[in-house]
Design a protein around this motif. Structure first.
Motif, PDB file in Angstrom:
ATOM      1  N   PHE A 329       0.799  -1.223   0.000  1.00 27.34           N
ATOM      2  CA  PHE A 329       0.000   0.000   0.000  1.00 27.34           C
ATOM      3  C   PHE A 329       0.838   1.282   0.000  1.00 27.34           C
ATOM      4  CE2 PHE A 329      -2.753  -3.243   2.084  1.00 27.34           C
ATOM      5  CZ  PHE A 329      -3.654  -3.372   1.037  1.00 27.34           C
ATOM      6  N   PRO A 330       1.964   1.326   0.707  1.00 24.31           N
ATOM      7  CA  PRO A 330       2.775   2.561   0.624  1.00 24.31           C
ATOM      8  C   PRO A 330       3.188   2.915  -0.801  1.00 24.31           C
ATOM      9  CG  PRO A 330       3.486   1.239   2.491  1.00 24.31           C
ATOM     10  CD  PRO A 330       2.505   0.397   1.727  1.00 24.31           C
ATOM     11  N   GLU A 331       3.427   1.910  -1.643  1.00 26.14           N
ATOM     12  CA  GLU A 331       3.772   2.197  -3.036  1.00 26.14           C
ATOM     13  C   GLU A 331       2.570   2.740  -3.791  1.00 26.14           C
ATOM     14  OE1 GLU A 331       5.706  -0.019  -6.980  1.00 26.14           O
ATOM     15  OE2 GLU A 331       5.741  -1.008  -5.012  1.00 26.14           O
ATOM     16  N   LEU A 332       1.374   2.228  -3.475  1.00 14.66           N
ATOM     17  CA  LEU A 332       0.166   2.727  -4.116  1.00 14.66           C
ATOM     18  C   LEU A 332      -0.105   4.176  -3.723  1.00 14.66           C
ATOM     19  CD1 LEU A 332      -2.288  -0.308  -3.834  1.00 14.66           C
ATOM     20  CD2 LEU A 332      -1.453   0.731  -5.941  1.00 14.66           C
ATOM     21  N   TRP A 333       0.200   4.511  -2.495  1.00 13.69           N
ATOM     22  CA  TRP A 333      -0.077   5.868  -2.013  1.00 13.69           C
ATOM     23  C   TRP A 333       0.679   6.923  -2.815  1.00 13.69           C
ATOM     24  CZ3 TRP A 333       0.832   4.180   3.751  1.00 13.69           C
ATOM     25  CH2 TRP A 333      -0.247   3.414   4.166  1.00 13.69           C
ATOM     26  N   GLN A 334       1.777   6.542  -3.413  1.00 10.79           N
ATOM     27  CA  GLN A 334       2.548   7.505  -4.194  1.00 10.79           C
ATOM     28  C   GLN A 334       1.762   7.994  -5.422  1.00 10.79           C
ATOM     29  OE1 GLN A 334       6.519   6.073  -5.122  1.00 10.79           O
ATOM     30  NE2 GLN A 334       6.544   4.811  -3.266  1.00 10.79           N
ATOM     31  N   TYR A 335       0.775   7.203  -5.844  1.00 11.30           N
ATOM     32  CA  TYR A 335      -0.009   7.536  -7.034  1.00 11.30           C
ATOM     33  C   TYR A 335      -1.418   8.008  -6.676  1.00 11.30           C
ATOM     34  CZ  TYR A 335       3.755   4.771  -9.068  1.00 11.30           C
ATOM     35  OH  TYR A 335       4.998   4.286  -9.427  1.00 11.30           O
ATOM     36  N   ASP A 336      -1.686   8.203  -5.381  1.00  8.82           N
ATOM     37  CA  ASP A 336      -3.016   8.604  -4.911  1.00  8.82           C
ATOM     38  C   ASP A 336      -3.206  10.105  -5.132  1.00  8.82           C
ATOM     39  OD1 ASP A 336      -5.367   9.136  -3.601  1.00  8.82           O
ATOM     40  OD2 ASP A 336      -4.899   7.883  -1.859  1.00  8.82           O
ATOM     41  N   GLN A 337      -4.208  10.458  -5.945  1.00 10.87           N
ATOM     42  CA  GLN A 337      -4.438  11.871  -6.255  1.00 10.87           C
ATOM     43  C   GLN A 337      -4.734  12.695  -5.013  1.00 10.87           C
ATOM     44  OE1 GLN A 337      -7.599  11.959  -9.169  1.00 10.87           O
ATOM     45  NE2 GLN A 337      -6.171  12.118 -10.883  1.00 10.87           N
ATOM     46  N   VAL A 338      -5.556  12.184  -4.121  1.00  8.72           N
ATOM     47  CA  VAL A 338      -5.951  12.988  -2.972  1.00  8.72           C
ATOM     48  C   VAL A 338      -4.763  13.280  -2.059  1.00  8.72           C
ATOM     49  CG1 VAL A 338      -6.641  11.052  -1.481  1.00  8.72           C
ATOM     50  CG2 VAL A 338      -7.699  13.294  -1.181  1.00  8.72           C
ATOM     51  N   LEU A 339      -3.877  12.310  -1.899  1.00  8.12           N
ATOM     52  CA  LEU A 339      -2.687  12.542  -1.075  1.00  8.12           C
ATOM     53  C   LEU A 339      -1.748  13.535  -1.747  1.00  8.12           C
ATOM     54  CD1 LEU A 339      -1.867   8.942   0.246  1.00  8.12           C
ATOM     55  CD2 LEU A 339      -3.028  10.808   1.433  1.00  8.12           C
ATOM     56  N   ASN A 340      -1.590  13.399  -3.050  1.00  8.00           N
ATOM     57  CA  ASN A 340      -0.710  14.316  -3.765  1.00  8.00           C
ATOM     58  C   ASN A 340      -1.262  15.739  -3.783  1.00  8.00           C
ATOM     59  OD1 ASN A 340       1.153  12.281  -4.362  1.00  8.00           O
ATOM     60  ND2 ASN A 340       0.096  11.710  -6.260  1.00  8.00           N
ATOM     61  N   GLU A 341      -2.579  15.875  -3.906  1.00  8.51           N
ATOM     62  CA  GLU A 341      -3.188  17.202  -3.871  1.00  8.51           C
ATOM     63  C   GLU A 341      -3.078  17.825  -2.477  1.00  8.51           C
ATOM     64  OE1 GLU A 341      -4.649  18.979  -6.647  1.00  8.51           O
ATOM     65  OE2 GLU A 341      -3.276  17.456  -7.428  1.00  8.51           O
ATOM     66  N   ALA A 342      -3.205  16.982  -1.449  1.00  9.58           N
ATOM     67  CA  ALA A 342      -3.087  17.482  -0.069  1.00  9.58           C
ATOM     68  C   ALA A 342      -1.683  17.972   0.205  1.00  9.58           C
ATOM     69  CB  ALA A 342      -3.481  16.388   0.917  1.00  9.58           C
TER      70      ALA A 342
END
Length: 349
Positions: A329-342
């Motif tokens: 999951f940590p690798e997936l989080w790198q591509y998460d739009q909401v996390l990147n926008e935050a």
């Protein structure tokens, strides 16, 4: 805060017994003119008993504007030179101020006048795509052995028909309401619907146990439509947010938000704007009409759920499934739009 209407001053840290005789005489004369008493232990007091304990090695050095004593950087605690023609407030130091000491003391005694209780909240969201419930919701709503104290359930696209834009309720929504009620935890059958709010196909249900330890008051519900229709008409739009706020045990304020944001992977900027619109336009009336309305951010606890529509970008479906199976999951989080926008402060979800 101390108010010196027409005196220029600096605040210095010093050993009182080490000051030059002339400076001590100047200080005594200034305090005499201002009617300030010196209390043993380094505490100065203005008329009316406004004492400031804790200034043990500090003194107020009053001076004429043209006279500036020589000090070192280590001696200066706070410096604020005021125009003699204007009143100004002394910047509050981080220690020794009455309010700070009272707050610290209350913190130390917190256990003596507060009682901590734990409560279980179930927060769930479900985009039903306009479909009727075809099976029991028990596996979802009874997933834990212990029942929750409060259910917060958000639905999106509960109805997709055009009639939903013009009528307050539809049979499809009633079907989902019935399905939820019948599937609640068996040990929580005494629960009741405290509030139910909808905006077209966006629906938020709040179920609260009737146990007497649960104390909920000041319940309010509001809706905000986003997009062109939502902004023009206000109460219409298939995207937007619905929210319920309440006071819990007369101390803690909570706000539960269910939102459905703009779709499609490339529309992340519209999603950000939808989020900002909901935050800025959602206003809750208070029981006292003289008080200003409350925004979402003015609550102690905020539970935000819904179909946010932020995506994993720059990854194909096969790669996503592989990483999920590997629990990477940590690798997936790198591509998460909401996390990147935050991270870029464009969204606070």
């Amino acid at each position: 805060m101390l108010l010196f209407p027409a005196v220029s001053f600096d605040l210095f840290a010093k050993e009182s017994s080490k000051e030059e005789e002339k400076q001590e005489e100047q200080e005594r004369e200034c305090m005499k003119q201002r009617n300030v008493k010196q209390i043993p232990g380094g505490r100065n007091e203005l008329p009316g008993g406004c004492g400031y304990p804790g200034f043990h090695c500090l003194a107020f050095i009053c001076r004429q504007s043209k006279v500036k004593p020589e000090v070192t950087a280590e001696m200066v605690q706070s410096s604020d030179v005021m125009d003699s023609r204007k009143a100004s407030l002394l910047p509050e130091p981080d220690f020794g101020v009455r309010g700070t000491l009272i707050t610290a003391r209350l913190k130390e005694m917190e256990d003596s006048y507060t009682e901590i209780q734990n409560f279980r909240f179930f927060a769930g969201t479900y985009n039903v795509n306009g479909q009727a419930p075809k099976e029991s919701l028990e596996p979802w709503l009874r997933c834990d052995a212990e029942p929750p104290d409060i259910y917060c359930l958000g639905f999106q696209e509960a109805v997709l028909s055009k009639e939903a834009f013009f009528f307050c309720g539809t049979p499809r929504e009633e079907e989902w309401l019935k399905a939820v009620t019948e599937s609640l935890h068996p040990d929580a059958k005494s629960e009741k619907v405290n509030k139910h709010v909808r905006l077209v196909g966006i629906m938020l249900l709040l179920y609260v146990r009737e146990d007497p330890v649960i104390n909920i008051s000041e319940v309010e519900a509001e809706t905000v439509g986003t997009g062109i229709m939502g902004k023009m008409v206000g109460m219409v739009g298939n995207k937007g947010g619905v929210a319920i706020r309440f006071k819990f045990h007369n101390t803690t304020t909570l706000c539960i938000v269910n939102s459905h944001l703009a779709a499609h992977i490339e529309e992340y900027k519209r999603r950000n704007q939808d989020f900002q619109d909901i935050c800025s336009r959602m206003q809750f009336r208070q029981s006292d009409p003289n008080l200003a309305s409350l925004t979402i951010a003015k609550h102690d606890v905020i539970l935000w759920l819904g179909d946010l529509n932020y995506r994993l970008e720059d990854l194909d479906v096969a790669k996503v499934k592989q990483l999920v199976e590997e629990k990477a999951f940590p690798e997936l989080w790198q591509y998460d739009q909401v996390l990147n926008e935050a991270k870029e402060c464009k969204c606070s979800l």
